[in-house]
Design a protein around this motif. Structure first.
Motif, PDB file in Angstrom:
ATOM      1  N   GLY A 175       0.811  -1.209   0.000  1.00 36.32           N
ATOM      2  CA  GLY A 175       0.000   0.000   0.000  1.00 36.32           C
ATOM      3  C   GLY A 175       0.848   1.264   0.000  1.00 36.32           C
ATOM      4  O   GLY A 175       2.009   1.251  -0.411  1.00 36.32           O
ATOM      5  N   GLU A 176       0.276   2.352   0.486  1.00 37.21           N
ATOM      6  CA  GLU A 176       0.961   3.639   0.512  1.00 37.21           C
ATOM      7  C   GLU A 176       1.799   3.781   1.784  1.00 37.21           C
ATOM      8  O   GLU A 176       1.375   3.359   2.866  1.00 37.21           O
ATOM      9  CB  GLU A 176      -0.053   4.790   0.446  1.00 37.21           C
ATOM     10  N   LEU A 177       2.955   4.381   1.641  1.00 34.47           N
ATOM     11  CA  LEU A 177       3.849   4.557   2.790  1.00 34.47           C
ATOM     12  C   LEU A 177       3.208   5.413   3.875  1.00 34.47           C
ATOM     13  O   LEU A 177       3.422   5.186   5.069  1.00 34.47           O
ATOM     14  CB  LEU A 177       5.171   5.176   2.328  1.00 34.47           C
ATOM     15  N   ASN A 178       2.395   6.391   3.461  1.00 35.01           N
ATOM     16  CA  ASN A 178       1.784   7.289   4.455  1.00 35.01           C
ATOM     17  C   ASN A 178       0.637   6.642   5.225  1.00 35.01           C
ATOM     18  O   ASN A 178       0.014   7.279   6.074  1.00 35.01           O
ATOM     19  CB  ASN A 178       1.315   8.597   3.803  1.00 35.01           C
ATOM     20  N   TRP A 179       0.333   5.361   4.912  1.00 30.67           N
ATOM     21  CA  TRP A 179      -0.647   4.644   5.724  1.00 30.67           C
ATOM     22  C   TRP A 179      -0.070   4.228   7.070  1.00 30.67           C
ATOM     23  O   TRP A 179      -0.806   3.936   8.006  1.00 30.67           O
ATOM     24  CB  TRP A 179      -1.125   3.379   4.992  1.00 30.67           C
ATOM     25  N   PHE A 180       1.249   4.162   7.143  1.00 29.30           N
ATOM     26  CA  PHE A 180       1.913   3.674   8.346  1.00 29.30           C
ATOM     27  C   PHE A 180       2.319   4.828   9.258  1.00 29.30           C
ATOM     28  O   PHE A 180       2.499   5.965   8.810  1.00 29.30           O
ATOM     29  CB  PHE A 180       3.127   2.837   7.973  1.00 29.30           C
ATOM     30  N   GLY A 181       2.491   4.509  10.533  1.00 31.08           N
ATOM     31  CA  GLY A 181       2.785   5.531  11.519  1.00 31.08           C
ATOM     32  C   GLY A 181       4.188   6.102  11.405  1.00 31.08           C
ATOM     33  O   GLY A 181       5.061   5.559  10.722  1.00 31.08           O
ATOM     34  N   PHE A 182       4.395   7.228  12.085  1.00 35.38           N
ATOM     35  CA  PHE A 182       5.709   7.864  12.113  1.00 35.38           C
ATOM     36  C   PHE A 182       6.749   6.891  12.667  1.00 35.38           C
ATOM     37  O   PHE A 182       6.499   6.192  13.635  1.00 35.38           O
ATOM     38  CB  PHE A 182       5.688   9.130  12.977  1.00 35.38           C
ATOM     39  N   GLY A 183       7.913   6.871  12.048  1.00 35.87           N
ATOM     40  CA  GLY A 183       8.984   6.006  12.506  1.00 35.87           C
ATOM     41  C   GLY A 183       8.943   4.616  11.910  1.00 35.87           C
ATOM     42  O   GLY A 183       9.812   3.786  12.208  1.00 35.87           O
ATOM     43  N   SER A 184       7.943   4.329  11.064  1.00 33.25           N
ATOM     44  CA  SER A 184       7.856   3.007  10.434  1.00 33.25           C
ATOM     45  C   SER A 184       9.022   2.803   9.480  1.00 33.25           C
ATOM     46  O   SER A 184       9.502   3.738   8.847  1.00 33.25           O
ATOM     47  CB  SER A 184       6.540   2.864   9.659  1.00 33.25           C
ATOM     48  N   ARG A 185       9.474   1.546   9.383  1.00 30.52           N
ATOM     49  CA  ARG A 185      10.601   1.229   8.507  1.00 30.52           C
ATOM     50  C   ARG A 185      10.288  -0.022   7.684  1.00 30.52           C
ATOM     51  O   ARG A 185       9.900  -1.055   8.225  1.00 30.52           O
ATOM     52  CB  ARG A 185      11.882   0.990   9.325  1.00 30.52           C
ATOM     53  N   ILE A 186      10.449   0.110   6.370  1.00 37.36           N
ATOM     54  CA  ILE A 186      10.274  -1.009   5.458  1.00 37.36           C
ATOM     55  C   ILE A 186      11.609  -1.255   4.768  1.00 37.36           C
ATOM     56  O   ILE A 186      12.210  -0.330   4.215  1.00 37.36           O
ATOM     57  CB  ILE A 186       9.188  -0.723   4.403  1.00 37.36           C
ATOM     58  N   ILE A 187      12.084  -2.485   4.834  1.00 38.20           N
ATOM     59  CA  ILE A 187      13.346  -2.857   4.187  1.00 38.20           C
ATOM     60  C   ILE A 187      13.038  -3.802   3.029  1.00 38.20           C
ATOM     61  O   ILE A 187      12.291  -4.773   3.192  1.00 38.20           O
ATOM     62  CB  ILE A 187      14.308  -3.529   5.179  1.00 38.20           C
ATOM     63  N   ILE A 188      13.585  -3.498   1.868  1.00 40.29           N
ATOM     64  CA  ILE A 188      13.393  -4.326   0.681  1.00 40.29           C
ATOM     65  C   ILE A 188      14.746  -4.835   0.206  1.00 40.29           C
ATOM     66  O   ILE A 188      15.684  -4.044   0.043  1.00 40.29           O
ATOM     67  CB  ILE A 188      12.716  -3.519  -0.446  1.00 40.29           C
ATOM     68  N   THR A 189      14.869  -6.132  -0.011  1.00 35.78           N
ATOM     69  CA  THR A 189      16.092  -6.683  -0.597  1.00 35.78           C
ATOM     70  C   THR A 189      15.795  -7.104  -2.028  1.00 35.78           C
ATOM     71  O   THR A 189      14.713  -7.610  -2.325  1.00 35.78           O
ATOM     72  CB  THR A 189      16.648  -7.884   0.199  1.00 35.78           C
ATOM     73  N   THR A 190      16.759  -6.907  -2.906  1.00 34.18           N
ATOM     74  CA  THR A 190      16.562  -7.242  -4.317  1.00 34.18           C
ATOM     75  C   THR A 190      17.910  -7.461  -4.993  1.00 34.18           C
ATOM     76  O   THR A 190      18.937  -6.965  -4.536  1.00 34.18           O
ATOM     77  CB  THR A 190      15.793  -6.132  -5.049  1.00 34.18           C
ATOM     78  N   ARG A 191      17.893  -8.204  -6.083  1.00 34.32           N
ATOM     79  CA  ARG A 191      19.094  -8.392  -6.881  1.00 34.32           C
ATOM     80  C   ARG A 191      19.242  -7.297  -7.927  1.00 34.32           C
ATOM     81  O   ARG A 191      20.297  -7.194  -8.568  1.00 34.32           O
ATOM     82  CB  ARG A 191      19.053  -9.756  -7.585  1.00 34.32           C
TER      83      ARG A 191
END
Length: 254
Positions: free
Chosen positions: A121-137
């Motif tokens: 979804g949208e990043l602004n749906w999550f609270g302040f300080g939220s962190r999403i980590i994505i790994t990719t080749r």
């Protein structure tokens, strides 16, 4: 804490109020998942909800977005066997059920075939300080997603690779002894890839009953193509462990 962890902690920016996505990219087997897992274990206690989805590409191939969303929502809300009807209802649950929570999400092994918004979804749906980590080749996946905080995982240096291999292949407090040259050969063969070292570490030279020696390609079988012997820069051949083998460089028995 090693240099990769230190750099990632800086990029994650703990203590800052923005909701942030951080990308980790590098070749397969280079240690992206290991690094993401270490970060997850190190910081997840600071969040209201957490989810680590390993090998997103495989999850999508086998179960589709529905399976991914059900795992994501179940782990963050800590409710077992959450079910979603379709992508729309899943994203609605994320937006309304996880709305404004401070969360930590890891999406491992993502490719650019799926839009970021369809994953979480949208990043602004999550609270302040939220962190999403994505790994990719593929670095282009991160660029396409508009991710600015990116860490590239590099191959291990020779000294780091040797220490990693020694820590796994030898018992605690055990010295390499006469296996020093064998360890260096294994590290050279792995070319700094942690996954290759992990495979090689399962070979315990002090326990193995079957022995092999390595012959560089330029010394024997120069044009050989035997798949059961070929190993990149040379060939492996089994031999009687009772035979005395000496190293040319050190003139000591191996």
């Amino acid at each position: 804490m090693d240099s990769g962890m230190e750099e990632m902690i800086k990029l994650v920016g703990l203590g800052l109020d923005d909701a942030r996505v951080v990308g980790i990219w590098g070749m397969g087997g280079i240690g992206k998942t290991t690094l993401a897992s270490a970060i997850y274990a190190h910081i997840s206690f600071q969040f209201e909800g957490c989810s680590f989805i390993e090998n997103v590409r495989e999850v999508l191939e086998n179960g589709g977005l529905k399976t991914l969303h059900e795992q994501l929502i179940s782990e963050i809300l800590m409710e077992k066997d959450m079910k979603v009807g379709n992508i729309g209802s899943a994203l609605s649950t994320i937006r309304n059920g996880i709305c404004r929570k401070k969360v930590h999400i890891v999406l491992d092994e993502v490719d650019e075939s799926t839009e970021f918004e369809k994953l979480v979804g949208e990043l602004n749906w999550f609270g302040f300080g939220s962190r999403i980590i994505i790994t990719t080749r593929n670095q282009h996946t991160l660029i396409r997603y508009g991710i600015k905080h990116i860490y590239k995982v590099e191959e291990l240096g020779e000294d780091e690779a040797i220490e990693l291999f020694k820590s796994k292949a030898f018992k605690k407090h055990q010295q390499m002894g006469g296996y020093g040259e064998l360890v260096h050969c294994a590290v050279k063969y792995a070319k700094g890839f942690p996954l290759a070292l992990k495979v090689l570490e399962n070979y315990k030279p002090y326990e193995e009953k079957e022995w092999y020696f390595f012959t560089p390609r330029d010394r024997k079988y120069k044009n050989g193509k035997r798949p059961n012997r070929a190993a990149g820069d040379g060939y492996w051949k089994d031999f009687d462990s009772k035979l005395r083998i000496e190293s040319n460089s050190s003139n000591t028995q191996i």
